[in-house]
Structure formats: C-alpha cells, structure tokens
Design an enzyme around this catalytic site. Structure first.
Site, PDB file in Angstrom:
ATOM      1  CB  ILE A  67      -0.964   0.018   1.209  1.00 17.38           C
ATOM      2  CG1 ILE A  67      -1.882   1.249   1.146  1.00 17.38           C
ATOM      3  CG2 ILE A  67      -0.235  -0.074   2.530  1.00 17.38           C
ATOM      4  CD1 ILE A  67      -2.995   1.238   2.185  1.00 17.38           C
ATOM      5  CB  SER A  68       1.234   4.056  -2.341  1.00 16.02           C
ATOM      6  OG  SER A  68       1.356   3.318  -3.519  1.00 16.02           O
ATOM      7  CD  GLN A  69       6.196   8.030   1.854  1.00 14.46           C
ATOM      8  OE1 GLN A  69       6.907   7.560   0.965  1.00 14.46           O
ATOM      9  NE2 GLN A  69       6.587   9.031   2.620  1.00 14.46           N
TER      10      GLN A  69
END
Length: 218
Positions: A67-69
């Site tokens: 899950i992206s930053q």
C-alpha cells in the site's frame, strides 16, 4: 485477512495528524488533503498492524505489493488536478487506497490490477467501504482501450518508459502521471496531451515504486 472495520476517534485523530504531516511536507491541494482525511486507511491493514496505518510509510499487502506511502498517494493525486466527473484510469489497483482517494475527489474511476488475489480482495473491500470504482483484472500496461478516452491516467508502479498505448487512451487536454526509471528508483513524470500526437512532459521528484509488469512494461 482480518479487516478492522471500526473507525473511531483514535483513527480519526490519527488521520488528522497524517494530514498535517503531509501539509508540512508540501502537499498544498486542500481537496487532496481532505480526501486523505476521510479515507480510513486502516481498513486496508490486518488488524494486527492497525497502528502502522497512519504512519507516512508504504506497507506490504501481499503478492510482493505494498500500500503506497500516503505522501506518494497525495503527491500523485495533486498532479492529476482532478475535476468532479473526470474519467480516470488507474493502473495498479493494489490495496485500493489510491482508488478511494480518487473517488473522494469526484472522479469516475476505472482501475485495473494484474494480481488476481488483490483484485478479488479490493472488489469486496472497497464496495463495503462505500467506494465503487469499476474494477478490472488484467495487464495494466496496456490500459483499458474499450473504455477510452480518459481525462486522467495514473500509474502506481514504476515503468521503464511511458507506454504508447496509455498515451493513445488519453483525451486531448488530459494528464498522465507515471513513475519512470529502473526497477530501483523512478522519476515522477507528468505528461499533458496537447494534440493527437503531441505531448508536453515534465520530470519531477524521485520515488521508489514496485515495478509495472506487463507486455508494455517490465
């Protein structure tokens, strides 16, 4: 995977702190910050790791994906300049978090994922949360031609080049945001389609994404 579907004052307070952190890091689009403040990111985590959800970090979600930053999500979303009703193609559904932010911004989202397990998970989780983008399973590097053209296209994995097929699926006046580089680091690139075969490209900051895998990528 056990999901934490309770959104109480603790989580809401953590989101407010995250929004302030992103604002200090340079995110200026208040609509993007408002969306970050609304989407319950902890819903994408196993309950065991809920305390990691509002840290400004990427986090593993399985299938060698993350899950992206939040900063990265906000950065890309800001570059898209979403208008309500924009038809947006997202390449790489992943956890579904970015798609939720786009929906909050008023976009009509078409999102494609090549990993079947992630696809099946997001098809269940996002509607349960109240977010209903159009989900597709397949090779995102080829886009989704049958639903083109799009006002905006966002790629959430690192590509070796800007795929021509994605450029063809963009409306004139549309924006494509994509990280381009090698499999370790990429530069964020914004492409504005100014004519049928005419583009303006801006190369921005350095990021690190998982590789974009497909016929038109790695």
């Amino acid at each position: 995977m056990a999901y934490k579907y309770i959104d109480n004052y603790r989580e809401q307070g953590a989101r407010k702190k995250l929004v302030e952190e992103l604002r200090k890091k340079g995110i200026e689009d208040e609509r993007v910050l408002l969306a970050i403040g609304k989407v319950p990111r902890h819903f994408f985590f196993d309950e065991t790791f809920w305390n990691q959800a509002y840290k400004d970090i990427a986090f593993p979600i399985g299938e060698d994906q993350t899950i992206s930053q939040p900063y990265t999500v906000a950065y890309q979303s800001q570059l898209l300049h979403i208008n309500s009703g924009d038809k947006v193609l997202e390449i790489g559904t992943g956890s579904g978090y970015q798609a939720c932010i786009l929906v909050e911004l008023g976009a009509k989202v078409y999102t494609i994922e090549r990993q079947e397990k992630l696809y099946e998970r997001t098809c269940k989780v996002l509607p349960y949360m109240g977010y209903k983008p159009k989900f597709f399973l397949g090779d995102g590097s080829r886009g989704i031609a049958k639903h083109a053209p799009y006002d905006k296209i966002i790629v959430t994995a690192g590509a070796p080049t800007v795929p021509d097929e994605l450029l063809k699926q963009l409306k004139i006046g549309g924006i494509l945001v994509i990280p381009v580089g090698d499999q370790q680091t990429q530069k964020m690139v914004t492409v504005l389609k100014v004519g049928e075969n005419d583009y303006e490209k801006i190369v921005l900051d350095t990021f690190r994404f998982v590789p974009l895998v497909g016929d038109k990528a790695w």
